[in-house]
Design a protein around this motif. Structure first.
Motif, PDB file in Angstrom:
ATOM      1  N   MET A 136       0.850  -1.161   0.000  1.00  0.00           N
ATOM      2  CA  MET A 136       0.000   0.000   0.000  1.00  0.00           C
ATOM      3  C   MET A 136       0.904   1.236   0.000  1.00  0.00           C
ATOM      4  N   THR A 137       0.662   2.176  -0.886  1.00  0.00           N
ATOM      5  CA  THR A 137       1.441   3.400  -0.995  1.00  0.00           C
ATOM      6  C   THR A 137       0.636   4.558  -0.416  1.00  0.00           C
ATOM      7  N   THR A 138       1.276   5.382   0.404  1.00  0.00           N
ATOM      8  CA  THR A 138       0.559   6.499   1.006  1.00  0.00           C
ATOM      9  C   THR A 138       1.510   7.544   1.551  1.00  0.00           C
ATOM     10  N   ARG A 139       0.970   8.718   1.877  1.00  0.00           N
ATOM     11  CA  ARG A 139       1.728   9.756   2.564  1.00  0.00           C
ATOM     12  C   ARG A 139       1.335   9.819   4.034  1.00  0.00           C
ATOM     13  N   ASP A 140       0.287   9.173   4.446  1.00  0.00           N
ATOM     14  CA  ASP A 140      -0.224   9.247   5.815  1.00  0.00           C
ATOM     15  C   ASP A 140      -0.276   7.836   6.379  1.00  0.00           C
ATOM     16  N   THR A 141       0.680   7.510   7.259  1.00  0.00           N
ATOM     17  CA  THR A 141       0.767   6.139   7.738  1.00  0.00           C
ATOM     18  C   THR A 141      -0.399   5.747   8.629  1.00  0.00           C
ATOM     19  N   SER A 142      -1.002   6.691   9.377  1.00  0.00           N
ATOM     20  CA  SER A 142      -2.115   6.315  10.248  1.00  0.00           C
ATOM     21  C   SER A 142      -3.329   5.870   9.426  1.00  0.00           C
ATOM     22  N   ALA A 143      -3.658   6.587   8.357  1.00  0.00           N
ATOM     23  CA  ALA A 143      -4.763   6.171   7.484  1.00  0.00           C
ATOM     24  C   ALA A 143      -4.423   4.841   6.824  1.00  0.00           C
ATOM     25  N   ALA A 144      -3.193   4.698   6.369  1.00  0.00           N
ATOM     26  CA  ALA A 144      -2.777   3.447   5.725  1.00  0.00           C
ATOM     27  C   ALA A 144      -2.876   2.274   6.691  1.00  0.00           C
ATOM     28  N   GLN A 145      -2.475   2.472   7.928  1.00  0.00           N
ATOM     29  CA  GLN A 145      -2.551   1.392   8.918  1.00  0.00           C
ATOM     30  C   GLN A 145      -3.999   1.008   9.194  1.00  0.00           C
ATOM     31  N   THR A 146      -4.872   1.997   9.296  1.00  0.00           N
ATOM     32  CA  THR A 146      -6.299   1.711   9.493  1.00  0.00           C
ATOM     33  C   THR A 146      -6.833   0.879   8.339  1.00  0.00           C
ATOM     34  N   LEU A 147      -6.514   1.287   7.116  1.00  0.00           N
ATOM     35  CA  LEU A 147      -7.013   0.572   5.941  1.00  0.00           C
ATOM     36  C   LEU A 147      -6.405  -0.821   5.816  1.00  0.00           C
ATOM     37  N   GLU A 148      -5.126  -0.973   6.116  1.00  0.00           N
ATOM     38  CA  GLU A 148      -4.503  -2.303   6.074  1.00  0.00           C
ATOM     39  C   GLU A 148      -5.188  -3.249   7.052  1.00  0.00           C
TER      40      GLU A 148
END
Length: 145
Positions: free
Chosen positions: A1-13
């Motif tokens: 998953m590619t992102t600039r915001d790790t908190s949103a990415a962690q939630t989505l993962e």
């Protein structure tokens, strides 16, 4: 998953992993919804487009659980082959390359889904999926094996 915001990415993962496990296990009675619920805002809303076998508006964690029960009846497996996440504040766009296997027909569907999502305070508040080919979804679920 590619992102600039790790908190949103962690939630989505966490959400996607829990969703895939829940669907594969068969949903209610066969799997716990707790991991998914932990990723959802109390007022979460899922908007599934017309033309899909599971179209409609699904509200609150209870609505998402009902939706996932329908998904669990439809799909035996849901494998995320590639995901990319693009974040702009609370707004997130996720591109998904997904492989589904239909529970009733055994048909495999390799497709793409783009989701517009809102992640607020570490929880998903809104989901709007866009399937590349809704007719292929229906065909995989209904055509004889």
């Amino acid at each position: 998953m590619t992102t600039r915001d790790t908190s949103a990415a962690q939630t989505l993962e966490r959400f996607y992993a829990a969703e895939a496990a829940y669907v594969e296990a068969g949903g209610p009675g066969a799997a716990s919804f707790d991991e998914i619920a932990a990723c959802l805002a109390p007022d979460v809303t899922l908007h599934q487009a017309p033309g899909l076998p599971y179209s409609g508006t699904w509200q609150g964690p209870e609505g998402i659980e009902r939706f996932l029960a329908v998904m669990g009846e439809a799909w035996q497996t849901m494998e995320f082959l590639d995901q990319r996440c693009f974040v702009d504040g609370q707004e997130v766009v996720v591109t998904n390359h997904v492989r589904f296997v239909a529970r009733a027909t055994g048909h495999e569907l390799d497709t793409r889904i783009v989701q517009e999502m809102t992640v607020r305070d570490g929880r998903i508040a809104e989901i709007r999926p866009f399937y590349w080919d809704p007719a292929a979804v229906t065909a995989a679920l209904t055509l004889p094996a």
